[in-house]
Write a protein that holds these residues in place. Structure first.
Motif, mmCIF file in Angstrom:
data_model
loop_
_atom_site.group_PDB
_atom_site.id
_atom_site.type_symbol
_atom_site.label_atom_id
_atom_site.label_comp_id
_atom_site.label_asym_id
_atom_site.label_seq_id
_atom_site.Cartn_x
_atom_site.Cartn_y
_atom_site.Cartn_z
ATOM 1 N N PRO A 15 41.616 41.095 63.956
ATOM 2 C CA PRO A 15 42.809 40.428 63.419
ATOM 3 C C PRO A 15 42.917 39.005 63.947
ATOM 4 O O PRO A 15 42.737 38.748 65.128
ATOM 5 C CB PRO A 15 43.960 41.305 63.937
ATOM 6 N N GLY A 16 43.200 38.103 63.061
ATOM 7 C CA GLY A 16 43.353 36.710 63.455
ATOM 8 C C GLY A 16 42.080 35.902 63.399
ATOM 9 O O GLY A 16 42.126 34.666 63.447
ATOM 10 N N ALA A 17 40.931 36.549 63.313
ATOM 11 C CA ALA A 17 39.663 35.821 63.235
ATOM 12 C C ALA A 17 39.402 35.430 61.784
ATOM 13 O O ALA A 17 39.415 36.287 60.892
ATOM 14 C CB ALA A 17 38.517 36.678 63.753
ATOM 15 N N PRO A 18 39.165 34.151 61.488
ATOM 16 C CA PRO A 18 38.880 33.752 60.115
ATOM 17 C C PRO A 18 37.537 34.311 59.645
ATOM 18 O O PRO A 18 36.566 34.353 60.404
ATOM 19 C CB PRO A 18 38.858 32.223 60.195
ATOM 20 N N ILE A 19 37.490 34.742 58.392
ATOM 21 C CA ILE A 19 36.273 35.282 57.784
ATOM 22 C C ILE A 19 35.715 34.218 56.838
ATOM 23 O O ILE A 19 36.387 33.839 55.872
ATOM 24 C CB ILE A 19 36.544 36.588 57.012
ATOM 25 N N HIS A 20 34.512 33.762 57.098
ATOM 26 C CA HIS A 20 33.885 32.725 56.291
ATOM 27 C C HIS A 20 32.738 33.347 55.492
ATOM 28 O O HIS A 20 31.777 33.856 56.083
ATOM 29 C CB HIS A 20 33.348 31.599 57.167
ATOM 30 N N VAL A 21 32.855 33.299 54.182
ATOM 31 C CA VAL A 21 31.801 33.789 53.297
ATOM 32 C C VAL A 21 31.132 32.583 52.650
ATOM 33 O O VAL A 21 31.793 31.781 51.983
ATOM 34 C CB VAL A 21 32.360 34.740 52.223
ATOM 35 N N TYR A 22 29.830 32.463 52.853
ATOM 36 C CA TYR A 22 29.066 31.379 52.244
ATOM 37 C C TYR A 22 28.233 31.976 51.116
ATOM 38 O O TYR A 22 27.296 32.751 51.359
ATOM 39 C CB TYR A 22 28.189 30.676 53.277
ATOM 40 N N ASP A 23 28.610 31.628 49.899
ATOM 41 C CA ASP A 23 27.974 32.183 48.705
ATOM 42 C C ASP A 23 26.761 31.341 48.331
ATOM 43 O O ASP A 23 26.867 30.132 48.124
ATOM 44 C CB ASP A 23 28.990 32.203 47.558
ATOM 45 N N ASN A 24 25.608 32.007 48.217
ATOM 46 C CA ASN A 24 24.348 31.305 47.969
ATOM 47 C C ASN A 24 23.924 31.454 46.499
ATOM 48 O O ASN A 24 22.952 32.119 46.181
ATOM 49 C CB ASN A 24 23.271 31.856 48.900
ATOM 50 N N ASN A 25 24.726 30.841 45.609
ATOM 51 C CA ASN A 25 24.431 30.841 44.162
ATOM 52 C C ASN A 25 24.468 32.229 43.541
ATOM 53 O O ASN A 25 23.634 32.569 42.695
ATOM 54 C CB ASN A 25 23.061 30.198 43.896
#
Length: 337
Positions: free
Chosen positions: A36-46
């Motif tokens: 909880p509280g940790a940002p989730i970063h999704v990097y979409d590769n096309n």
């Protein structure tokens, strides 16, 4: 996740993704629950299947990386995101987000710069025995060339300190990036740890992006390039030995004939053997010189790594006894009458 040792640390979750719409939403939600509280970063590769939309709906920060390949994605993530601790996992649901807390705890308690979640049950990876066999061979090859720090160099579930992330050059473009991470840690002799975790199977509708032969060839080539960069004396020494043995194999019959008859009837063979011997000496010399260059580069990387702050939680500390005594003995100032 709560506790005085980690409440004041910034933790970021990094999820590189390519066509993982079937699983990414659930993975993001589980990480939000586990951390909880940790940002989730999704990097979409096309992706072409709505991966970015599913991640966004689940509450992740989504960024697109147009250069195709996991290595390009990881390089972009490490450059963009600033945190004290980084958790990197795959978006296919094979790694349990509930294990993230244990990865962070291991990173802190062992004061490591990278913790690798080794995969228990990796041989059941979607039933593809080629992947399991290749994983075993490449891990044995890694331990032979670069050292015995790791037993699962291809695991995608890892925790990093900030100084590892910001000192890692990340030059790979594809799935070789995990190998490069491991070599970077072994080269600089960074404190690392491994934590055995369960490895799940992909759900129905999710497919592996790995190609046994194509990606295996890329990884083998990366092994050779990393050996050239980090152990040039051994790399060029092997090439030098091959040329020397070939030269001697061609030279011995000519010399034998010369000592028996006093004639050199196979002059082209003699010239070729001498040329190969000269190439052998050149390769050996190149290895000696480049070994010194490699050591200097490693020293510079180590100095840069040491200039970064390690993730050490700030704990409340009690005043020292000497400080208390000094405060008690300090005279009080009396204002002028």
């Amino acid at each position: 996740m709560t506790g005085s040792r980690i409440d004041n640390l910034r933790i970021a979750v990094l999820l590189p993704c390519y066509n993982e719409a079937a699983t990414i939403g659930e993975v993001v939600r589980c990480f939000r629950s586990a951390l909880p509280g940790a940002p989730i970063h999704v990097y979409d590769n096309n992706s072409t299947d709505g991966t970015a939309l599913q991640a966004m709906l689940a509450g992740a920060h989504v960024v697109r990386e147009r250069r195709q390949g996991k290595g390009h994605v990881v390089r972009r993530m490490f450059a963009d995101i600033d945190a004290d601790i980084y958790i990197m996992a795959d978006g296919d649901g094979t790694y349990s987000p509930d294990d993230a807390e244990e990865l962070v705890r291991t990173l802190l308690t062992e004061r490591a710069d990278m913790v690798v979640g080794t995969r228990r049950g990796v041989h059941a990876d979607a039933g593809r025995q080629g992947h399991a066999f290749g994983n075993k061979i490449f891990n044995m090859l890694y331990r032979t060339i670069f050292g015995t720090d790791f037993t699962d160099i291809f695991s995608g579930y890892r925790a990093f300190s900030r100084r590892f992330v910001k000192s890692f050059p990340a030059v790979s473009g594809g799935f070789e990036i995990e190998t490069e991470m491991s070599v970077h840690a072994s080269r600089l002799k960074l404190p690392v740890s491994e934590l055995e975790l369960d490895y799940g199977r992909r759900p129905e509708g999710s497919h592996s992006k790995l190609s046994t032969f194509r990606d295996g060839t890329k990884i083998l080539w990366m092994f050779a390039m990393l050996m050239k960069e980090t152990r040039p004396f051994a790399f060029f020494g092997i090439i030098s030995a091959v040329f020397m043995l070939t030269s001697l194999g061609l030279m011995v019959p000519v010399l034998t004939e010369y000592f028996e008859t006093g004639l050199v009837n196979r002059m082209p063979t003699w010239v070729l053997s001498m040329a190969l011997m000269m190439v052998s000496f050149m390769m050996f010399t190149a290895g000696v010189i480049l070994d010194s260059v490699s050591r200097a580069r490693a020293e510079q990387l180590r100095i840069h790594y040491m200039s970064l702050v390690a993730p050490r939680p700030r704990e409340p500390s009690l005043p020292l006894v000497d400080d208390l005594n000094a405060q008690q003995q300090r005279p009080t100032r009396v204002g002028a009458a």
